[in-house]
Design an enzyme around this catalytic site. Structure first.
Site, PDB file in Angstrom:
ATOM      1  N   CYS A   1      26.715 -12.916  25.148  1.00 11.85           N
ATOM      2  CA  CYS A   1      26.282 -13.640  24.072  1.00 11.85           C
ATOM      3  C   CYS A   1      25.782 -12.863  23.057  1.00 11.85           C
ATOM      4  O   CYS A   1      25.922 -12.631  21.951  1.00 11.85           O
ATOM      5  CB  CYS A   1      25.191 -14.490  24.375  1.00 11.85           C
ATOM      6  SG  CYS A   1      23.732 -13.888  25.061  1.00 11.85           S
TER       7      CYS A   1
ATOM      8  N   HIS B   1      19.301 -15.780  25.852  1.00 13.61           N
ATOM      9  CA  HIS B   1      20.696 -16.148  25.245  1.00 13.61           C
ATOM     10  C   HIS B   1      20.361 -15.443  23.644  1.00 13.61           C
ATOM     11  O   HIS B   1      19.503 -15.775  22.926  1.00 13.61           O
ATOM     12  CB  HIS B   1      20.806 -17.792  25.300  1.00 13.61           C
ATOM     13  CG  HIS B   1      22.186 -17.940  24.671  1.00 13.61           C
ATOM     14  ND1 HIS B   1      23.231 -17.304  24.919  1.00 13.61           N
ATOM     15  CD2 HIS B   1      22.398 -18.794  23.564  1.00 13.61           C
ATOM     16  CE1 HIS B   1      24.316 -17.917  24.350  1.00 13.61           C
ATOM     17  NE2 HIS B   1      23.640 -18.672  23.431  1.00 13.61           N
TER      18      HIS B   1
END
Length: 1388
Positions: A182, A502
């Site tokens: 990510c 994330h």
């Protein structure tokens, strides 16, 4: 009315309409086009006479689509397929004429038209009068790359492509998260949305060789940007780009810092672009300059140098401060705030020629066109010694004015300026503030299909436009204020903690001024409220994560672009692409078109597992069979025939496809007479998976295929020839439950072409459940036949078995052996290694004997007689001629085999007894008179004779010859499964009674230096007292049945000195008997090798229980290694050195073997020579002790007279401590108690090292008295507390006063709250008259830092297990990428 999916069955005709008036069609419509609600379901109840044209209009109206932009399919077959009816092709028919009869609910689906984008129309109130209901059955699955639709009426998986292939309505394409990439996706989307960077990538042209394309980072970046701009997919892959980085599959499982990736990627691009037009691209776009200066405050003289930078790290919380910077502007002010050099840190001024006060700091000389700001949210907490994340609130402006930070000035004669062209990489800034995040790491790859919380819907467009217009107005006005005016266009966000999280990005489009969220595959519009939520702090929501355990979400890296009309560019459009890029675009479009056509073909392709038993080898072959649904059975059979490549073995006419169940190994159905039927018809249509398989069945040319009707049973028939002892390969026979046993025998006779029906049939219902089929008129169902069965047929019938009970027949014995025989692949050492081991072990024996003579030259005989009374007790006359000194020497030399002290005739159970008394006892323990059974072999018993069937002694050389010759099937038995070697029958008078024993006793009792320890054991064993022998002869002996064993030597293993051996053996054989049978192949007796079981992951563990069977080793693998093998009653023991005052109090020394019945003193005599030899440590016998080890805690002290198993429980993988004493051993009785004490000095906040005290009574008064003797503190002033936790019970000196329970009001130690009942407890004590020193804040911090370091070094932390970080690296042409064969990544 909106209902759930389960409410669809509740739909009834409208109220007031008679059911008998007209038949109605209940339509269930599934929307496969919608992006916001994919899989949403609607229902319409239409009259059967409704024209299809009208039904089409109503269906598109309820789904809110323009009729010309979508297609409506009616699903004829369950799950859909090419049989679906497209309503637009039959608009003139009535709805009732196209739907299937006798079906209550009819499925319709909404699809895209080729080349047309579905268009929504404004919601209108339905005036048709038809009932309509809508139900949403959308199911979102976190972490997947596609949407999972749950529908009871539509199970076709082909439409799962829809949501993943349809481009987002925002017009932007997402990036697929490979695993934990990510952070890469966020940076790539930011670079793609930067017009100047994207255009520069587009203008670059690759001029290398074709084989260099895969390793070219700019080329793969260009290709990825091209896909992001022109692809019609929802998201695209980044695997080609990461492959050009030199990464393998393990790299994508490592999460890295996005700012670190930006630096490394820019370095790789600059390296690749050397000597090209883009060589200075990164510096032109991202590089600024600052001045590092020192300025004298007395004369104004300034010494400075100019450095370049690519990003500016902004500290959120300064080191040692609890105050945070609330905005980017404040952090920038702090960045340029000078430090005053004064006092001892004064600056030597060259002009003043002395040390003066000065300012040291940084000044911005210029800012780059693209400004990158890193908010340093990751820090290190020195109080907890953990990495933390700072979630404090920090605001940032959308338009940033930096003109005040740059003051143009020219160098004067008072300045000394040095230019540095290289980019300075700022170091990490740490802080000592409290932890702001105690959350665990958030797993990577979280998907949010519904977009952001608070994300804008279509109705928010106007508000977004107005906000964008305001922002543009502010940007235009700010141009007049100076050159360094910047507008924010990218926010890279981290959600999680310091342990993991994330990344995703909020990016503004320069084309329309809209803000979008780029979260891996998802691209959605956002509002300015979502941007404000990224400031951080606890007052706002958590953004994407609303779980109670989720970590905070906040901005981590910001990117600004300078507002400059002359430099601000727009993204290049496809019409303006360079020629090389247009060619790449054409190639990409052709590839996507090919993929689309392949998907269409896949929708018409049946994919099913196909099996075939090879006609020659009978080996089962498996493949994935893909056949078009319109192919005939004849064509599919030819395709399957060619796929297995058996053209040279069998003809096509001898093959056919049948329905097959591989799980139950049964034939389901044959397709006789259906050669021209299509596979789609035979298989029931195109499905994502089938609940059956296909089998390419073969036959001999003279045979005929049987017809398999549904409902039959499959029988594998094995023909058994008892005269030859053979069981032939199975033949499949198709039978039916209604057939009798007699009919089944006739069927077997015809199928196998036997000459007679006289046969004996036995059904194997379960494993080891053999049932003879003896009643001719009994049906197969009554006999218990299942779907798949095994039947053994004895043919021809053996006359001797006719009148013999079945369980005693040769037929049963052969079947029993067949069912229990397993194959084991054994790896054994080479003959050379065996020979070297034998020689080295003999030399080691002599060396240890010499060490023993040197250690105890005069007391060996006394030790043998006094310390081990069970050895000499009852010795008969032949022993009188033994040289006692030499015998003792041999005994002391057997360090690895304590069993030489004991008899080998005890047949008692070898499992450890639980009656050992390791706790404190009030009575002393006397000497043992038991004669527990242990092994008579030692690590050095290598010349033990191996006796063949003729009673001749076989040497190891003869064993090599036996192994070279191979071996046939061997049947064997032992009189005692507990014993590995045949028992030594000893008569009451001490003579050996078993002359045929494998271990033959020597007649010569004179022991020489070269004799083995096994000979010593034999001598001692043969001299046992008559009373002991009589007691052992009364014990029952168990007899092990004969077990099958057949070994076939194989070729030597390549690149090793090992040999392979394939063993077919009865799995009921014991490990001891199996080792005995391996002796001829290994080349030495079983006591000299160990057996290791190898598992699927190549881990191996030693098998030590000789009484266990091999039932767990079906097609297993064993490794045979040379070394001392355990015998019954023995256990491997790891010995650790205990040094309580060292930083590492536990240190491994040696691994040895102890046996039950041995005393602690005897074990010490065995262990100390091994430590001397392996660790070169001289430890006196009377200056050491053994004690219990529980994890790292020192426990019960073992007294020299205690006996293992009787008083001390021993068990496999045992661990003990060896503790070196400062003086003679004070622990002489089990009633005593040994404790560790440490003194705390309140006046200096210090703790003394460990000391030991021995208590004769378990009372508080005794404890205080012993403490007083050690410390010289008066007894009445002794105050004590028990340490908490595990050894060494570390506690901070700042907290010891509050954490421990001082001055406990009890009289004995074994009551609450002390509970001191065993050795090894830690007691802290102090002088109660000593005053506690008052500490200042600075002194507290100083002590706290020292205590953190001390405790972290001496204690093992188990509560914190951070993910192991790996350095981020992008491999360019000059670097060597890592090997592709890497270990599995660490997912901690």
């Amino acid at each position: 009315m909106v209902t759930g999916e389960n409410d669809l069955t509740q739909i009834v005709p409208m109220e007031g309409v008679c059911v008998a008036d007209e038949e109605r069609v209940l339509c269930i419509i599934t929307d496969l086009v919608s992006l916001t609600k994919p899989g949403c379901k609607y229902s319409l109840n239409l009259p059967a006479s409704t024209p299809v044209r009208e039904a089409l209009r109503e269906i598109t109206k309820i789904c809110n689509y323009h009729p010309d932009t979508v297609l409506i399919h009616y699903e004829v077959s369950h799950g859909g397929g090419d049989d679906d009816v497209i309503l637009s092709d039959i608009q003139d028919k009535a709805l009732g004429s196209i739907v299937l009869p006798n079906i209550r609910k009819h499925s319709f689906t909404v699809h895209e038209r080729d080349g047309v984008t579905p268009k929504k129309m404004e919601s209108e109130t339905s005036t048709s009068g038809y009932e309509s209901q809508a139900s949403s059955s959308t199911s979102y699955t976190s972490g997947e790359t596609y949407t999972n639709y749950s529908s009871a009426s539509h199970t076709d998986s082909s439409y799962s492509y829809t949501s993943s292939l349809i481009k987002s309505d925002t017009g932007y394409v997402g990036l697929v998260n490979q695993a934990m990439t990510c952070y890469l996706n966020s940076l790539l989307q930011t670079l793609y949305m930067t017009p100047e960077f994207r255009d520069a990538i587009y203008r670059w042209e690759f001029n290398g060789k074709d084989e260099e394309v895969a390793k070219s980072i700019p080329f793969q970046l260009q290709n990825l940007f091209l896909q992001l701009q022109t692809s019609k997919k929802k998201s695209v892959e980044t695997t080609d780009l990461t492959r050009s980085f030199g990464w393998d599959s393990s790299e994508v499982w490592q999460q890295h810092d996005v700012q670190e990736l930006c630096r490394v990627m820019f370095d790789a691009l600059e390296h690749t672009w050397k000597n090209t037009d883009q060589a200075h691209l990164i510096n032109q776009l991202y590089q600024g300059k600052l001045k590092d200066y020192v300025k004298c405050l007395e004369c104004g003289y300034e010494s400075a140098r100019t450095d370049a930078y690519l990003d500016i790290p902004l500290v959120i919380r300064p080191f040692g401060s609890n105050q945070v910077h609330g905005s980017v502007e404040q952090a920038l002010d702090a960045f340029v705030q000078p430090e005053i050099l004064d006092g001892s840190n004064q600056y030597f001024c060259e002009r003043c020629n002395k040390k003066c006060n000065a300012h040291k700091g940084l000044k911005f000389v210029s800012f780059p066109y693209l400004l990158t700001l890193q908010l340093k949210r990751f820090d290190f907490d020195y109080a907890t010694m953990h990495r933390i994340k700072l979630n404090d609130r920090m605001t940032f402006a959308e338009v940033l004015n930096l003109n005040r930070f740059v003051t143009p000035e020219s160098p004067t004669k008072e300045q000394k300026v040095e230019d540095a062209d290289k980019v300075t990489k700022p170091g990490a800034v740490t802080s000592n503030g409290p932890t702001d995040s105690s959350d665990e790491g958030i797993d990577e790859g979280i998907e949010v299909e519904n977009g952001l919380s608070g994300a804008s819907s279509s109705s928010d467009t106007s508000s977004l436009s107005s906000e964008a217009a305001t922002n543009d107005k502010n940007a235009r006005e700010s141009v007049c204020q100076g050159p360094y005016e910047y507008e924010l266009f990218s926010i890279m966000i981290h959600s999680g903690s310091a342990a993991g999280g994330h990344y995703y990005a909020y990016i503004k489009s320069f084309k329309d001024g809209q803000w979008y969220s780029f979260n891996d595959q998802q691209v959605t519009r956002i509002t300015y409220d979502d941007i404000r939520k990224t400031y951080g702090g606890s007052s706002l929501g958590r953004g994407f994560y609303s779980s109670a355990y989720a970590s905070s979400t906040n901005a981590y890296m910001l990117m600004y672009r300078q507002i400059d009309k002359l430099r601000n560019a727009e993204c290049m459009m496809p019409d303006d692409f360079p020629q090389h890029l247009k060619m790449a675009l054409q190639k990409q479009q052709e590839q996507e078109e090919a993929e689309r056509k392949q998907r269409e073909i896949d929708k018409s392709t049946c994919k099913i597992k196909l099996y075939c038993f090879h006609p020659s080898s009978k080996k089962k072959m498996e493949s994935k069979f893909e056949v078009h649904k319109d192919k005939t059975l004849k064509e599919a059979t030819e395709m399957a025939y060619k796929s297995f490549e058996i053209e040279d073995v069998i003809a096509l006419s001898d093959c056919r496809l049948v329905k097959y169940d591989e799980y139950s190994d049964s034939l389901e159905k044959s397709f006789d007479g259906e050669e021209d039927s299509t596979m789609g018809c035979l298989l029931g249509g195109v499905k994502s998976c089938y609940n059956f398989d296909l089998l390419l069945e073969t036959k001999r040319p003279d045979q005929k295929f049987q017809e398999y009707k549904p409902g039959g049973v499959t029988v594998k028939v094995y023909v058994v020839d008892t005269k030859k002892g053979e069981i032939h390969s199975p033949v499949s026979v198709r039978a039916y439950h209604v057939q009798t046993v007699s009919e089944f025998k006739n069927l077997v006779t015809q199928t196998l072409e036997l000459e007679s029906t006289e046969m004996t049939c036995v059904l194997e219902r379960f494993h080891n459940d053999l049932r003879p089929l003896t009643v001719p008129n009994k049906t197969l169902k009554a006999e218990g036949f299942f779907k798949s069965n095994k039947v053994y047929v004895q043919y021809p019938v053996d006359d001797e078995d006719t009148y013999t009970p079945f369980l005693k027949t040769k037929f049963y014995q052969l079947l029993d052996r067949h069912q229990n025989t397993i194959r084991i692949n054994v790896t054994i050492p080479s003959p050379e290694d065996v020979e070297d081991y034998v020689k080295s072990s003999q030399q080691s024996l002599l060396r240890r004997q010499q060490l023993t003579l040197q250690d105890e030259p005069s007391s060996m005989c006394n030790d043998a007689t006094s310390d081990s009374p069970d050895i000499d007790e009852g010795i008969s006359d032949p022993v009188d001629g033994i040289d006692h000194k030499m015998r003792a020497m041999a005994i002391h030399g057997c360090h690895s085999d304590p069993s030489v002290y004991h008899s080998c005739q005890d047949n008692s159970d070898i499992s450890p007894q639980e009656s050992g008394s390791e706790g404190r006892s009030s009575s002393p323990v006397g000497p043992s008179t038991s004669s527990q059974e242990t092994s008579t072999s030692a690590e050095f018993s290598l010349t033990t004779n191996y006796t063949n069937n003729d009673g001749q002694s076989t040497s190891p050389d003869d064993l090599h010859q036996l192994s070279d010759k191979g071996s046939g099937a061997v049947e064997h038995s032992f009189s005692d499964p507990e014993q590995v070697s045949p028992p030594c029958q000893v008569s009451p008078n001490g003579d050996s009674g078993d002359k045929d024993s494998d271990f033959k006793h020597e007649e010569n009792w004179d022991l020489e230096i070269g004799d083995t320890a096994d000979s010593v054991c034999s001598s001692i064993t043969s001299s046992m007292s008559g009373k002991e022998v009589m007691e052992e002869e009364e014990e029952e002996e168990t007899t092990e049945p004969q077990r099958y064993f057949n070994a076939m030597p194989g070729d030597p293993l390549p690149d090793t000195n090992q040999r392979s051996l394939t063993v077919f053996v009865d799995k009921r054989i014991t490990l001891g008997a199996f080792k005995k049978d391996l002796e001829p192949y290994v080349g030495t007796v079983m006591e000299n090798f160990k057996v290791y079981r190898v598992y699927s992951n190549n881990q191996e563990f030693e098998s030590i229980r000789l009484t266990d069977t091999l039932s767990f080793l079906e097609d297993g693998k064993l490794n045979i290694k040379l070394g001392r093998a355990l015998r019954p009653g023995e256990h491997r023991v790891k010995v650790y050195l205990l040094t309580v005052n060292e930083s590492e109090p536990c240190k491994f020394l040696v691994e040895t073997i102890l046996a039950k019945g041995m005393t602690v003193l005897e074990s010490k005599k065995l262990i100390l020579p091994e430590i001397k030899e392996q660790c070169e440590m001289e430890i006196p016998l009377d200056r050491c002790r053994l004690r219990k080890k529980t994890w790292k805690n020192p426990g019960t002290v073992y007294i020299d007279s205690q006996i293992y198993e009787d008083e001390i429980a021993i068990f496999p993988n045992w661990e003990v401590y060896l503790e070196i004493l400062d003086g003679p051993e004070l622990m002489t009785s089990m009633s005593q108690l040994a404790l560790y004490i440490r003194r705390w000095h309140p006046s200096t906040y210090e703790i003394d090292p460990f000391q030991e005290i021995v208590l004769n009574q378990q009372t508080v008064d005794e404890l205080k008295l012993r403490i007083s003797e050690k410390s010289h503190i008066p007894v009445e002033n002794v105050d004590f507390a028990k340490g908490k936790g595990t050894f060494p019970c570390e506690t901070s000196v700042l907290e010891i006063q509050q954490d421990l329970d001082w001055n406990t009001q009890v009289s004995t130690l074994n009551v609450w709250p002390l509970y001191i009942c065993d050795d090894g407890h830690v007691i802290f004590y102090r002088d109660k008259t000593e005053e506690i020193m008052e500490l200042s804040e600075e002194r507290k911090k100083e002590i706290q830092q020292k205590e953190n370091i001390r405790i972290s070094r001496s204690s093992q932390r188990l509560t914190y297990s951070p993910r192991k970080e790996k350095a981020l690296k992008i491999y360019t042409g000059e670097d060597n990428p890592p090997s592709s064969s890497k270990s599995s990544p660490d997912l901690d």
